[in-house]
Scaffold this motif. Structure first.
Motif, PDB file in Angstrom:
ATOM      1  N   ASP A 114       0.827  -1.218   0.000  1.00 51.06           N
ATOM      2  CA  ASP A 114       0.000   0.000   0.000  1.00 51.06           C
ATOM      3  C   ASP A 114       0.852   1.255   0.000  1.00 51.06           C
ATOM      4  N   ASP A 115       1.973   1.232   0.736  1.00 51.52           N
ATOM      5  CA  ASP A 115       2.867   2.397   0.773  1.00 51.52           C
ATOM      6  C   ASP A 115       3.433   2.681  -0.615  1.00 51.52           C
ATOM      7  N   THR A 116       3.803   1.625  -1.312  1.00 46.70           N
ATOM      8  CA  THR A 116       4.355   1.785  -2.660  1.00 46.70           C
ATOM      9  C   THR A 116       3.282   2.313  -3.607  1.00 46.70           C
ATOM     10  N   ILE A 117       2.068   1.799  -3.500  1.00 45.39           N
ATOM     11  CA  ILE A 117       0.986   2.283  -4.358  1.00 45.39           C
ATOM     12  C   ILE A 117       0.710   3.756  -4.079  1.00 45.39           C
ATOM     13  N   SER A 118       0.753   4.159  -2.827  1.00 43.95           N
ATOM     14  CA  SER A 118       0.546   5.571  -2.492  1.00 43.95           C
ATOM     15  C   SER A 118       1.595   6.447  -3.160  1.00 43.95           C
ATOM     16  N   LEU A 119       2.848   6.008  -3.159  1.00 42.08           N
ATOM     17  CA  LEU A 119       3.916   6.755  -3.836  1.00 42.08           C
ATOM     18  C   LEU A 119       3.650   6.830  -5.334  1.00 42.08           C
ATOM     19  N   ILE A 120       3.293   5.693  -5.926  1.00 39.45           N
ATOM     20  CA  ILE A 120       3.039   5.635  -7.370  1.00 39.45           C
ATOM     21  C   ILE A 120       1.914   6.597  -7.746  1.00 39.45           C
ATOM     22  N   VAL A 121       0.823   6.573  -7.002  1.00 41.11           N
ATOM     23  CA  VAL A 121      -0.326   7.440  -7.296  1.00 41.11           C
ATOM     24  C   VAL A 121       0.051   8.905  -7.100  1.00 41.11           C
ATOM     25  N   LYS A 122       0.786   9.204  -6.038  1.00 40.76           N
ATOM     26  CA  LYS A 122       1.212  10.587  -5.763  1.00 40.76           C
ATOM     27  C   LYS A 122       2.067  11.116  -6.906  1.00 40.76           C
ATOM     28  N   TRP A 123       3.090  10.339  -7.287  1.00 44.47           N
ATOM     29  CA  TRP A 123       3.987  10.791  -8.350  1.00 44.47           C
ATOM     30  C   TRP A 123       3.250  10.920  -9.677  1.00 44.47           C
ATOM     31  N   ASN A 124       2.314  10.031  -9.949  1.00 44.54           N
ATOM     32  CA  ASN A 124       1.536  10.126 -11.173  1.00 44.54           C
ATOM     33  C   ASN A 124       0.687  11.391 -11.171  1.00 44.54           C
ATOM     34  N   SER A 125       0.098  11.723 -10.021  1.00 46.78           N
ATOM     35  CA  SER A 125      -0.731  12.936  -9.930  1.00 46.78           C
ATOM     36  C   SER A 125       0.110  14.197 -10.090  1.00 46.78           C
ATOM     37  N   GLU A 126       1.404  14.083  -9.821  1.00 50.57           N
ATOM     38  CA  GLU A 126       2.322  15.212  -9.997  1.00 50.57           C
ATOM     39  C   GLU A 126       2.878  15.276 -11.421  1.00 50.57           C
ATOM     40  N   GLY A 127       2.422  14.364 -12.282  1.00 51.60           N
ATOM     41  CA  GLY A 127       2.803  14.405 -13.691  1.00 51.60           C
ATOM     42  C   GLY A 127       3.951  13.498 -14.086  1.00 51.60           C
ATOM     43  N   MET A 128       4.431  12.671 -13.178  1.00 55.88           N
ATOM     44  CA  MET A 128       5.530  11.765 -13.502  1.00 55.88           C
ATOM     45  C   MET A 128       5.006  10.618 -14.369  1.00 55.88           C
ATOM     46  N   SER A 129       5.769  10.239 -15.374  1.00 54.41           N
ATOM     47  CA  SER A 129       5.374   9.155 -16.276  1.00 54.41           C
ATOM     48  C   SER A 129       5.573   7.804 -15.591  1.00 54.41           C
ATOM     49  N   PRO A 130       4.900   6.769 -16.094  1.00 56.12           N
ATOM     50  CA  PRO A 130       5.129   5.435 -15.539  1.00 56.12           C
ATOM     51  C   PRO A 130       6.606   5.013 -15.575  1.00 56.12           C
ATOM     52  N   ALA A 131       7.313   5.312 -16.667  1.00 54.96           N
ATOM     53  CA  ALA A 131       8.741   4.971 -16.752  1.00 54.96           C
ATOM     54  C   ALA A 131       9.546   5.764 -15.720  1.00 54.96           C
ATOM     55  N   GLY A 132       9.195   7.034 -15.534  1.00 54.49           N
ATOM     56  CA  GLY A 132       9.870   7.855 -14.531  1.00 54.49           C
ATOM     57  C   GLY A 132       9.629   7.344 -13.122  1.00 54.49           C
ATOM     58  N   ILE A 133       8.400   6.900 -12.865  1.00 56.52           N
ATOM     59  CA  ILE A 133       8.068   6.334 -11.556  1.00 56.52           C
ATOM     60  C   ILE A 133       8.866   5.051 -11.334  1.00 56.52           C
ATOM     61  N   ALA A 134       8.950   4.201 -12.348  1.00 55.22           N
ATOM     62  CA  ALA A 134       9.723   2.959 -12.240  1.00 55.22           C
ATOM     63  C   ALA A 134      11.178   3.264 -11.922  1.00 55.22           C
ATOM     64  N   ASN A 135      11.751   4.234 -12.614  1.00 57.42           N
ATOM     65  CA  ASN A 135      13.148   4.620 -12.371  1.00 57.42           C
ATOM     66  C   ASN A 135      13.335   5.155 -10.958  1.00 57.42           C
ATOM     67  N   ALA A 136      12.378   5.962 -10.491  1.00 55.84           N
ATOM     68  CA  ALA A 136      12.471   6.528  -9.143  1.00 55.84           C
ATOM     69  C   ALA A 136      12.379   5.436  -8.081  1.00 55.84           C
ATOM     70  N   LEU A 137      11.478   4.483  -8.263  1.00 56.50           N
ATOM     71  CA  LEU A 137      11.358   3.380  -7.308  1.00 56.50           C
ATOM     72  C   LEU A 137      12.639   2.556  -7.265  1.00 56.50           C
ATOM     73  N   ASP A 138      13.228   2.308  -8.443  1.00 58.43           N
ATOM     74  CA  ASP A 138      14.503   1.583  -8.494  1.00 58.43           C
ATOM     75  C   ASP A 138      15.606   2.369  -7.794  1.00 58.43           C
ATOM     76  N   ALA A 139      15.652   3.685  -8.028  1.00 57.58           N
ATOM     77  CA  ALA A 139      16.687   4.528  -7.418  1.00 57.58           C
ATOM     78  C   ALA A 139      16.568   4.549  -5.894  1.00 57.58           C
ATOM     79  N   LEU A 140      15.334   4.431  -5.394  1.00 60.79           N
ATOM     80  CA  LEU A 140      15.095   4.409  -3.948  1.00 60.79           C
ATOM     81  C   LEU A 140      15.172   2.997  -3.356  1.00 60.79           C
ATOM     82  N   ASN A 141      15.511   2.032  -4.212  1.00 61.30           N
ATOM     83  CA  ASN A 141      15.592   0.622  -3.790  1.00 61.30           C
ATOM     84  C   ASN A 141      14.288   0.115  -3.184  1.00 61.30           C
ATOM     85  N   VAL A 142      13.163   0.579  -3.736  1.00 62.43           N
ATOM     86  CA  VAL A 142      11.859   0.066  -3.312  1.00 62.43           C
ATOM     87  C   VAL A 142      11.683  -1.275  -4.012  1.00 62.43           C
TER      88      VAL A 142
END
Length: 75
Positions: A12-40
């Protein structure tokens, strides 16, 4: 069958991050890269992919619309 992402503890925490970043205009690929960079971690400990993020967002939006529709019917 396989359960959707978000049904296990901590997802649920990860989904909350994904939804938040998407609402801020981040693309799915950008979100994937950010999650990888944060070692999620993904469910299976692999890299995140934009297609996976897109599916999670589509499922989340479908669930959100469904819950709004159900609450409107109840009123």
């Amino acid at each position: 069958g396989r359960k959707s992402f978000g049904t296990r503890e901590r997802e649920d925490d990860t989904i909350s991050l994904i939804v938040k970043w998407n609402s801020e205009g981040m693309s799915p690929a950008g979100i994937a890269n950010a999650l990888d960079a944060l070692n999620v971690p993904t469910r299976y400990g692999k890299r995140w992919h934009g297609a996976t993020i897109w599916k999670i967002l589509a499922r989340h939006e479908k669930c959100a619309v469904s819950s709004v529709s159900n609450s409107q019917v109840a009123n």
